[in-house]
Scaffold this motif. Structure first.
Motif, PDB file in Angstrom:
ATOM      1  N   HIS A 274       0.809  -1.221   0.000  1.00 14.48           N
ATOM      2  CA  HIS A 274       0.000   0.000   0.000  1.00 14.48           C
ATOM      3  C   HIS A 274       0.842   1.271   0.000  1.00 14.48           C
ATOM      4  O   HIS A 274       0.355   2.336  -0.384  1.00 14.48           O
ATOM      5  N   VAL A 275       2.089   1.165   0.479  1.00 11.94           N
ATOM      6  CA  VAL A 275       2.912   2.356   0.686  1.00 11.94           C
ATOM      7  C   VAL A 275       3.275   3.003  -0.646  1.00 11.94           C
ATOM      8  O   VAL A 275       3.724   2.332  -1.578  1.00 11.94           O
ATOM      9  N   GLN A 276       3.090   4.317  -0.718  1.00 11.11           N
ATOM     10  CA  GLN A 276       3.435   5.095  -1.906  1.00 11.11           C
ATOM     11  C   GLN A 276       4.571   6.046  -1.531  1.00 11.11           C
ATOM     12  O   GLN A 276       4.346   7.069  -0.880  1.00 11.11           O
ATOM     13  N   ARG A 277       5.787   5.681  -1.891  1.00  9.26           N
ATOM     14  CA  ARG A 277       7.000   6.415  -1.575  1.00  9.26           C
ATOM     15  C   ARG A 277       7.345   6.336  -0.085  1.00  9.26           C
ATOM     16  O   ARG A 277       8.441   6.007   0.282  1.00  9.26           O
ATOM     17  N   ARG A 278       6.407   6.698   0.767  1.00  6.76           N
ATOM     18  CA  ARG A 278       6.671   6.619   2.200  1.00  6.76           C
ATOM     19  C   ARG A 278       5.370   6.320   2.930  1.00  6.76           C
ATOM     20  O   ARG A 278       4.279   6.440   2.378  1.00  6.76           O
TER      21      ARG A 278
ATOM     22  N   THR B 206      -0.286   8.445   7.069  1.00  7.68           N
ATOM     23  CA  THR B 206      -1.038   8.351   8.314  1.00  7.68           C
ATOM     24  C   THR B 206      -1.970   7.152   8.291  1.00  7.68           C
ATOM     25  O   THR B 206      -2.124   6.450   9.297  1.00  7.68           O
ATOM     26  N   CYS B 207      -2.581   6.882   7.131  1.00  7.58           N
ATOM     27  CA  CYS B 207      -3.507   5.746   7.042  1.00  7.58           C
ATOM     28  C   CYS B 207      -2.784   4.427   7.252  1.00  7.58           C
ATOM     29  O   CYS B 207      -3.367   3.467   7.783  1.00  7.58           O
TER      30      CYS B 207
ATOM     31  N   ILE C 239      -4.310  -6.372   4.617  1.00 10.21           N
ATOM     32  CA  ILE C 239      -5.563  -6.272   3.852  1.00 10.21           C
ATOM     33  C   ILE C 239      -6.476  -5.172   4.382  1.00 10.21           C
ATOM     34  O   ILE C 239      -7.612  -5.048   3.930  1.00 10.21           O
ATOM     35  N   ALA C 240      -5.956  -4.367   5.334  1.00 10.03           N
ATOM     36  CA  ALA C 240      -6.741  -3.217   5.799  1.00 10.03           C
ATOM     37  C   ALA C 240      -6.721  -2.156   4.710  1.00 10.03           C
ATOM     38  O   ALA C 240      -5.670  -1.838   4.155  1.00 10.03           O
TER      39      ALA C 240
END
Length: 288
Positions: free
Chosen positions: A103-107, A110-111, A153-154
């Motif tokens: 899920h991580v996009q670059r870094r 908060t989510c 999977i959250a």
């Protein structure tokens, strides 16, 4: 959500699974049971996409599993392995954050941090967050591994949630004490109540009976029985699958079968004439 049809697989010329049919449905917990070497973990690896079948087909909805993009699969399907080989001195919090990698996009956002804390809460493991993973007990590691899979999977994305999510657990209670075994499976069942398809491999028939909606018995690489606990856990089926005579009654704490080994019937090894050591009887009184 995930369907397997006529699934076949083998290692080095040895057939491990032969003609397995299975369906994982949203909102249901499916437990795979069977004797050692029956092919349970291999089946999970095939359903997760880690292994490719030598025959048959696996579909995610109407799409062949082989056609699902790896990232799309990673954000919707998480696996808690039977044994973790992680040896780096990460904190438990960092290990759970590894589940957010797809899920991580670059870094990290908060989510992602919120998802980690929520997963730790779901695993009843927030108090372990700052501990080094390598210093945890086997049971504590299993709770962190469960949290990592939950975090993976959250998703706040309604489209992803609507497409379906699957949580796969390979013997998640093997290192847990009695209380934590039930606690983890209750938490996995709670995920199913939110629409997640949960697959769990267990050895304890009574744990499976109490928490699973569907049981699948494997023996010799084939499904010997599938269905609701009352339909599957009969004395005849259990004896044929495990080679053990049992008595099946109603669990006094719930409407599910309770399987009790019949101590009056000698196990197969003794019936074949094997010689086993006898335990000395306990003394009638114990002196202090």
């Amino acid at each position: 959500m995930i369907t397997a049809t006529e699934l076949r697989f083998g290692y080095e010329g040895r057939t491990v699974l032969d003609g397995v049919d299975l369906a994982l449905e949203p909102g249901r917990t499916t437990a795979i049971l069977g004797p050692n070497g029956a092919g349970k973990s291999t089946l999970l690896k095939l359903l997760s996409g880690e292994l490719k079948p030598s025959g048959g087909e696996i579909r995610w909805g109407k799409t062949p599993m082989r056609s699902v993009a790896p990232r799309s699969l990673a954000v919707r399907r998480a696996v808690m392995p039977q044994v973790s080989s992680l040896s780096f001195p990460f904190t438990a919090w960092e290990v759970v954050m590894l589940g957010r990698t797809p899920h991580v996009q670059r870094r990290e956002r908060t989510c992602d941090e919120d998802a980690v804390w929520e997963a730790l809460e779901r695993a009843n493991a927030t108090h372990l967050a700052e501990r080094r993973y390598t210093t945890l007990s086997g049971g504590e590691r299993q709770r962190i591994d469960f949290a990592r899979a939950v975090a993976q999977i959250a998703s706040p994305d309604e489209e992803t949630r609507a497409a379906g999510r699957v949580l796969m657990l390979d013997e998640p209670t093997s290192s847990l004490d009695l209380s934590n075994q039930h606690d983890l499976l209750r938490r996995a069942s709670a995920m199913a109540s939110e629409g997640v398809a949960v697959l769990v491999i267990l050895h304890d028939l009574n744990l499976a009976s109490a928490y699973a909606d569907q049981l699948v018995l494997l023996a010799g690489g084939q499904v010997t029985a599938t269905g609701a606990p009352w339909a599957v856990l009969t004395p005849e089926i259990v004896r044929e699958t495990f080679g053990l005579s049992v008595v099946v009654t109603t669990n006094p704490c719930g409407d599910c079968p309770l399987v009790v080994p019949d101590m009056r019937v000698a196990p197969p090894s003794e019936r074949r004439g094997a010689s086993l050591p006898m335990l000395s009887p306990l003394p009638s009184t114990i002196e202090s």
